[in-house]
Design an enzyme around this catalytic site. Structure first.
Site, PDB file in Angstrom:
ATOM      1  CG  HIS A   1      -7.492   3.667  -0.244  1.00 55.46           C
ATOM      2  ND1 HIS A   1      -6.843   3.083  -1.273  1.00 55.46           N
ATOM      3  CD2 HIS A   1      -6.562   4.409   0.420  1.00 55.46           C
ATOM      4  CE1 HIS A   1      -5.565   3.451  -1.264  1.00 55.46           C
ATOM      5  NE2 HIS A   1      -5.365   4.264  -0.236  1.00 55.46           N
TER       6      HIS A   1
ATOM      7  CG  HIS B   1      -1.142   6.364  -2.397  1.00 58.39           C
ATOM      8  ND1 HIS B   1      -2.297   6.190  -3.129  1.00 58.39           N
ATOM      9  CD2 HIS B   1      -1.412   5.900  -1.144  1.00 58.39           C
ATOM     10  CE1 HIS B   1      -3.227   5.658  -2.348  1.00 58.39           C
ATOM     11  NE2 HIS B   1      -2.711   5.477  -1.137  1.00 58.39           N
TER      12      HIS B   1
ATOM     13  CD  GLU C   1      -7.251   6.711   4.854  1.00 61.83           C
ATOM     14  OE1 GLU C   1      -7.774   6.768   3.722  1.00 61.83           O
ATOM     15  OE2 GLU C   1      -6.132   7.217   5.110  1.00 61.83           O
TER      16      GLU C   1
ATOM     17  CG  ASP D   1      -1.369   5.644   2.880  1.00 67.48           C
ATOM     18  OD1 ASP D   1      -1.630   5.455   1.696  1.00 67.48           O
ATOM     19  OD2 ASP D   1      -2.192   6.127   3.692  1.00 67.48           O
ATOM     20  CG  ASP D   2       0.299   8.922   0.882  1.00 66.43           C
ATOM     21  OD1 ASP D   2       0.342   8.904  -0.357  1.00 66.43           O
ATOM     22  OD2 ASP D   2      -0.705   8.588   1.541  1.00 66.43           O
TER      23      ASP D   2
ATOM     24  CG  HIS E   1      -1.894   1.085   1.313  1.00 64.82           C
ATOM     25  ND1 HIS E   1      -3.079   1.004   2.000  1.00 64.82           N
ATOM     26  CD2 HIS E   1      -1.882   2.344   0.792  1.00 64.82           C
ATOM     27  CE1 HIS E   1      -3.735   2.137   1.910  1.00 64.82           C
ATOM     28  NE2 HIS E   1      -3.021   2.988   1.180  1.00 64.82           N
TER      29      HIS E   1
HETATM   30  N1  ADE Z   1      -4.242   9.004  -1.566  1.00 61.59           N
HETATM   31  C1  ADE Z   1      -3.004   8.977  -1.075  1.00 61.59           C
HETATM   32  N2  ADE Z   1      -3.016   8.552   0.184  1.00 61.59           N
HETATM   33  C2  ADE Z   1      -4.299   8.260   0.502  1.00 61.59           C
HETATM   34  C3  ADE Z   1      -4.951   7.773   1.647  1.00 61.59           C
HETATM   35  N3  ADE Z   1      -4.304   7.473   2.771  1.00 61.59           N
HETATM   36  N4  ADE Z   1      -6.285   7.620   1.609  1.00 61.59           N
HETATM   37  C4  ADE Z   1      -6.958   7.932   0.514  1.00 61.59           C
HETATM   38  N5  ADE Z   1      -6.392   8.390  -0.595  1.00 61.59           N
HETATM   39  C5  ADE Z   1      -5.069   8.555  -0.606  1.00 61.59           C
HETATM   40 ZN    ZN Z   2      -3.523   4.879   0.633  1.00 63.92          ZN
END
Ligand code: ADE
Ligand code: ZN
Length: 339
Positions: free
Chosen positions: A199, A21, A202, A280-281, A19
């Site tokens: 997703h 991006h 969350e 994630d990011d 997971h």
């Molecule tokens: N795009 C990038 N990170 C995300 C996240 N945690 N939830 C939803 N969209 C995303």
């Molecule tokens: Zn994500």
């Protein structure tokens, strides 16, 4: 016998990322470099000032900054450099396989061609396999705050690249944009041979997880934290061994959890859910794979055995071949026995 620390254990164990991006790996230093060569303006005057803006109360506050950051990506080489920087970083962390998202609409809506985006990312992935030994899959994610027609258009762009794209996903602003909004385009994507993930849960309710399962026919749920609100759903996820790709530091930074000590990963493991750890990011949330594992290991006092289980879960949840999975899981078990 001397045993290594939990930190060293996490560093050395071969890991998988499920997971991630790619736009979320855009480190401020590289952002400024690419902005300069493309003559694009960034709202902030320095790397330090930009980093100070990375404080979020919810998903939307983060997304606004994340999309603004992606604005400076224009050329194929920009997407290559972004992806290559990520692969080099996780290679240092002993990540051996990645299944990553890209958000084409973030770029096509600004006038950047789909082909430019995917060619840059794909070329870096091929080089990463050759030069760093990292195997990969690519997931094309639809932005759920946009309409289904835009997702259909994006799917059309992807058809010539079926060999490069394994799955479609669903990300961006969750609340008010349920999976049901994308039922038709996911059906079409499956007919075209793509796997599906989404997703769900969350920030959104457990109903969105049900919809992702029942309507989008996903093979993994991204995040899924809110499943714990619904005992029937927990039983279903455990029975199906439906993977959840959970992101601890993301959850902390986006206030999905108040503290890593409250993170639901141990509860999910107790309930026999196939839970995995991901970043994630990472450029925005303060850590890549090792920092995510270490964050929960320290906060929740996880044992090496529990960390090993989480890593094995990721291999099981991946789209590697059964043979490759078996080989990697044996490697991880041997690592645990020796450390
Ligand atoms: N795009 C990038 N990170 C995300 C996240 N945690 N939830 C939803 N969209 C995303
Ligand atoms: Zn994500």
């Amino acid at each position: 016998m001397d045993t290594i620390s939990v930190e060293q254990f996490i560093q050395g164990i071969p890991k998988v990322e499920l997971h991630l991006h790619i736009e979320g790996t855009f480190e401020p230093e590289l952002m400024f470099e690419i902005a300069k060569r493309n003559n694009k303006k960034i709202e902030y005057t320095s790397v330090e000032e930009l980093k100070k803006a990375y404080s979020f109360n919810n998903l939307q506050e983060f997304l606004d900054i994340y999309y603004a950051g992606a604005n400076v990506l224009i050329k194929e080489q920009d997407f290559y450099d972004l992806t290559w920087a990520y692969l080099k970083k996780v290679h240092e962390q002993n990540v051996v396989h990645v299944e990553i998202f890209f958000d084409p609409q973030t770029h096509t809506d600004r006038g950047v061609n789909f082909d430019t985006v995917i060619k840059g990312i794909h070329r870096a992935l091929v080089d990463g396999k050759k030069q760093l030994g990292i195997s990969y899959k690519l997931i094309m994610s639809f932005l759920r705050h946009l309409d289904e027609a835009s997702a259909f258009e994006t799917l059309q762009h992807a058809l010539p690249y079926k060999d490069w794209i394994s799955a479609v996903g669903l990300d961006s602003s969750e609340l008010g944009n349920p999976p049901s909004k994308f039922k038709r385009v996911f059906t079409k994507a499956r007919e075209e041979g793509f796997l599906t993930v989404a997703h769900a849960g969350e920030e959104g309710p457990s109903e969105y997880i049900w919809e992702a399962l029942d309507l989008l026919k996903v093979t993994r749920i991204d995040h899924g934290n809110r499943c714990l609100d619904d005992p029937k759903l927990v039983t279903k996820l455990a029975d199906m061994q439906m993977p959840l790709t959970v992101c601890p530091l993301s959850n902390l930074e986006l206030k999905v959890v108040p503290d890593l000590k409250d993170h639901p990963i141990p509860t999910m493991m107790d309930k026999n859910i196939l839970v995995t750890v991901n970043s994630d990011d990472p450029a925005y949330f303060g850590g890549y794979m090792n920092e995510n594992y270490l964050g929960i290991a320290n906060a929740l006092n996880l044992s090496k055995q529990q960390i090993t289980t989480l890593v094995k879960n990721s291999f099981k949840a991946s789209w590697l071949s059964d043979q490759e999975k078996e080989k990697r899981i044996t490697q991880v078990e041997t690592y645990f026995q020796n450390n």
